[in-house]
Write a protein that holds these residues in place. Structure first.
Motif, mmCIF file in Angstrom:
data_model
loop_
_atom_site.group_PDB
_atom_site.id
_atom_site.type_symbol
_atom_site.label_atom_id
_atom_site.label_comp_id
_atom_site.label_asym_id
_atom_site.label_seq_id
_atom_site.Cartn_x
_atom_site.Cartn_y
_atom_site.Cartn_z
ATOM 1 N N VAL A 114 -73.791 -57.976 0.766
ATOM 2 C CA VAL A 114 -74.398 -59.285 0.284
ATOM 3 C C VAL A 114 -74.295 -60.132 1.621
ATOM 4 O O VAL A 114 -73.110 -60.313 2.097
ATOM 5 C CB VAL A 114 -73.800 -59.696 -1.125
ATOM 6 C CG1 VAL A 114 -74.389 -61.141 -1.049
ATOM 7 C CG2 VAL A 114 -73.897 -58.720 -2.020
ATOM 8 N N PHE A 115 -75.385 -60.764 1.920
ATOM 9 C CA PHE A 115 -75.299 -61.773 2.911
ATOM 10 C C PHE A 115 -75.122 -63.214 2.199
ATOM 11 O O PHE A 115 -75.860 -63.824 1.438
ATOM 12 C CB PHE A 115 -76.740 -61.647 3.556
ATOM 13 C CG PHE A 115 -77.047 -62.709 4.825
ATOM 14 C CD1 PHE A 115 -75.859 -62.695 5.987
ATOM 15 C CD2 PHE A 115 -77.979 -63.408 4.918
ATOM 16 C CE1 PHE A 115 -75.928 -63.184 7.034
ATOM 17 C CE2 PHE A 115 -78.088 -64.388 6.057
ATOM 18 C CZ PHE A 115 -77.235 -64.359 6.853
ATOM 19 N N ASP A 116 -74.185 -63.726 2.936
ATOM 20 C CA ASP A 116 -73.829 -65.189 2.413
ATOM 21 C C ASP A 116 -74.120 -66.344 3.568
ATOM 22 O O ASP A 116 -73.753 -67.440 3.436
ATOM 23 C CB ASP A 116 -72.419 -65.327 2.018
ATOM 24 C CG ASP A 116 -71.511 -65.091 3.168
ATOM 25 O OD1 ASP A 116 -72.063 -64.970 4.360
ATOM 26 O OD2 ASP A 116 -70.158 -65.171 2.653
ATOM 27 N N GLY A 117 -74.938 -65.904 4.423
ATOM 28 C CA GLY A 117 -75.167 -67.015 5.717
ATOM 29 C C GLY A 117 -74.292 -66.880 6.926
ATOM 30 O O GLY A 117 -74.587 -67.446 7.814
ATOM 31 N N THR A 118 -73.485 -65.822 6.812
ATOM 32 C CA THR A 118 -72.457 -65.659 7.844
ATOM 33 C C THR A 118 -72.697 -63.927 8.209
ATOM 34 O O THR A 118 -72.887 -63.228 7.409
ATOM 35 C CB THR A 118 -71.108 -66.094 7.611
ATOM 36 O OG1 THR A 118 -70.764 -65.396 6.442
ATOM 37 C CG2 THR A 118 -70.969 -67.497 7.178
ATOM 38 N N TRP A 174 -73.825 -58.301 11.200
ATOM 39 C CA TRP A 174 -72.945 -56.899 10.339
ATOM 40 C C TRP A 174 -73.828 -56.761 9.149
ATOM 41 O O TRP A 174 -74.078 -55.449 8.950
ATOM 42 C CB TRP A 174 -71.773 -57.616 10.155
ATOM 43 C CG TRP A 174 -70.971 -56.734 9.078
ATOM 44 C CD1 TRP A 174 -70.013 -55.618 9.447
ATOM 45 C CD2 TRP A 174 -71.028 -56.966 7.729
ATOM 46 N NE1 TRP A 174 -69.651 -55.189 7.996
ATOM 47 C CE2 TRP A 174 -70.061 -56.009 7.146
ATOM 48 C CE3 TRP A 174 -71.646 -57.817 6.788
ATOM 49 C CZ2 TRP A 174 -69.912 -55.698 5.505
ATOM 50 C CZ3 TRP A 174 -71.440 -57.423 5.178
ATOM 51 C CH2 TRP A 174 -70.597 -56.611 4.828
ATOM 52 N N TRP A 175 -74.384 -57.805 8.600
ATOM 53 C CA TRP A 175 -75.191 -57.623 7.182
ATOM 54 C C TRP A 175 -76.444 -56.780 7.507
ATOM 55 O O TRP A 175 -76.659 -55.987 6.758
ATOM 56 C CB TRP A 175 -75.423 -58.801 6.507
ATOM 57 C CG TRP A 175 -76.612 -58.668 5.242
ATOM 58 C CD1 TRP A 175 -75.861 -58.155 4.097
ATOM 59 C CD2 TRP A 175 -77.762 -58.939 5.167
ATOM 60 N NE1 TRP A 175 -77.091 -58.394 3.300
ATOM 61 C CE2 TRP A 175 -78.281 -58.713 4.052
ATOM 62 C CE3 TRP A 175 -78.977 -59.033 6.357
ATOM 63 C CZ2 TRP A 175 -79.448 -58.648 3.806
ATOM 64 C CZ3 TRP A 175 -79.982 -59.191 5.933
ATOM 65 C CH2 TRP A 175 -80.512 -58.858 4.617
ATOM 66 N N GLY A 191 -77.125 -63.356 -0.920
ATOM 67 C CA GLY A 191 -76.379 -64.311 -1.741
ATOM 68 C C GLY A 191 -77.304 -65.265 -2.280
ATOM 69 O O GLY A 191 -78.326 -65.889 -1.915
ATOM 70 N N GLU A 192 -76.727 -66.128 -3.321
ATOM 71 C CA GLU A 192 -77.316 -67.378 -3.677
ATOM 72 C C GLU A 192 -77.536 -68.357 -2.748
ATOM 73 O O GLU A 192 -78.593 -69.098 -2.886
ATOM 74 C CB GLU A 192 -76.230 -67.888 -4.928
ATOM 75 C CG GLU A 192 -76.864 -69.179 -5.605
ATOM 76 C CD GLU A 192 -76.075 -69.509 -6.938
ATOM 77 O OE1 GLU A 192 -76.171 -70.576 -7.326
ATOM 78 O OE2 GLU A 192 -75.055 -68.762 -7.151
ATOM 79 N N TYR A 221 -81.827 -66.085 11.709
ATOM 80 C CA TYR A 221 -80.445 -65.794 12.391
ATOM 81 C C TYR A 221 -80.486 -65.221 13.710
ATOM 82 O O TYR A 221 -79.506 -65.302 14.314
ATOM 83 C CB TYR A 221 -79.549 -65.039 11.416
ATOM 84 C CG TYR A 221 -79.399 -65.999 10.049
ATOM 85 C CD1 TYR A 221 -78.367 -66.878 9.887
ATOM 86 C CD2 TYR A 221 -80.074 -65.889 8.966
ATOM 87 C CE1 TYR A 221 -78.061 -67.655 8.952
ATOM 88 C CE2 TYR A 221 -79.890 -66.671 7.819
ATOM 89 C CZ TYR A 221 -78.900 -67.720 8.040
ATOM 90 O OH TYR A 221 -78.407 -68.221 6.781
ATOM 91 N N GLU A 222 -81.519 -64.816 14.103
ATOM 92 C CA GLU A 222 -81.675 -64.253 15.378
ATOM 93 C C GLU A 222 -82.636 -65.013 16.465
ATOM 94 O O GLU A 222 -82.242 -65.025 17.550
ATOM 95 C CB GLU A 222 -82.197 -62.787 15.595
ATOM 96 C CG GLU A 222 -81.175 -61.848 14.774
ATOM 97 C CD GLU A 222 -81.766 -60.412 14.805
ATOM 98 O OE1 GLU A 222 -83.041 -60.298 14.878
ATOM 99 O OE2 GLU A 222 -81.095 -59.398 14.559
#
Length: 156
Positions: free
Chosen positions: A10-14, A18-19, A85-86, A109-110
């Motif tokens: 689950v991706f939470d913004g960090t 890795w995600w 994630g939310e 993010y990239e």
């Protein structure tokens, strides 16, 4: 191993790199065709008229094969949404396809191709000048080195 027993990352913004890597492998292991849909876009559901021109088929005209394609497209979106994630759902709310979701997160993010190239150049400088710190344990040095090489790899 059956994908039913593998937990979706689950991706939470960090830790996007890795995600991204974990999610790619999770989706490929769950249903490889879903990964192809993320890379290339949804399976087209079209009809061809007498002049050879293709157009989108109306749902009322779907065949059982068309419904299978629609379900596969929806399953791919569902797999991706399961891994987001939310805190990140608003970023992808307007996306209609799995490819749009994946590309939207990559851009956020990239960055653009130019930003990505600059990040790779910076990481390559870190790689080329990498040295073990004085009194640094091998495990710590190895972790730092792996972080650099993994990030370069995640950026392509």
């Amino acid at each position: 191993m059956n994908s039913k027993y593998v937990k979706c990352p689950v991706f939470d913004g960090t830790d996007y790199g890795w995600w991204k890597n974990r999610m790619m492998h999770f989706i490929q292991g769950t249903d490889y065709e879903c990964w192809v849909i993320i890379e290339n876009g949804p399976l087209a559901i079209t009809t061809t008229n007498v002049n050879g021109v293709s157009s989108a088929k109306a749902p009322k005209d779907y065949t059982s094969d068309d419904y299978k394609k629609a379900e596969k497209n929806a399953r791919t979106i569902s797999l991706l949404q399961s891994g987001i994630g939310e805190s990140e759902t608003s970023r992808i709310a307007g996306c209609k396809t799995a490819k749009q979701i994946w590309d939207s997160l990559a851009l956020a993010y990239e960055g653009t191709v130019q930003v990505k190239k600059q990040r790779i150049d910076l990481l390559m400088q870190q790689y080329e000048s990498f040295r073990m710190h004085e009194d640094e344990p091998i495990k710590s040095m190895s972790s730092r080195f792996s972080a650099i090489t993994n990030e370069v790899s995640n950026l392509g």
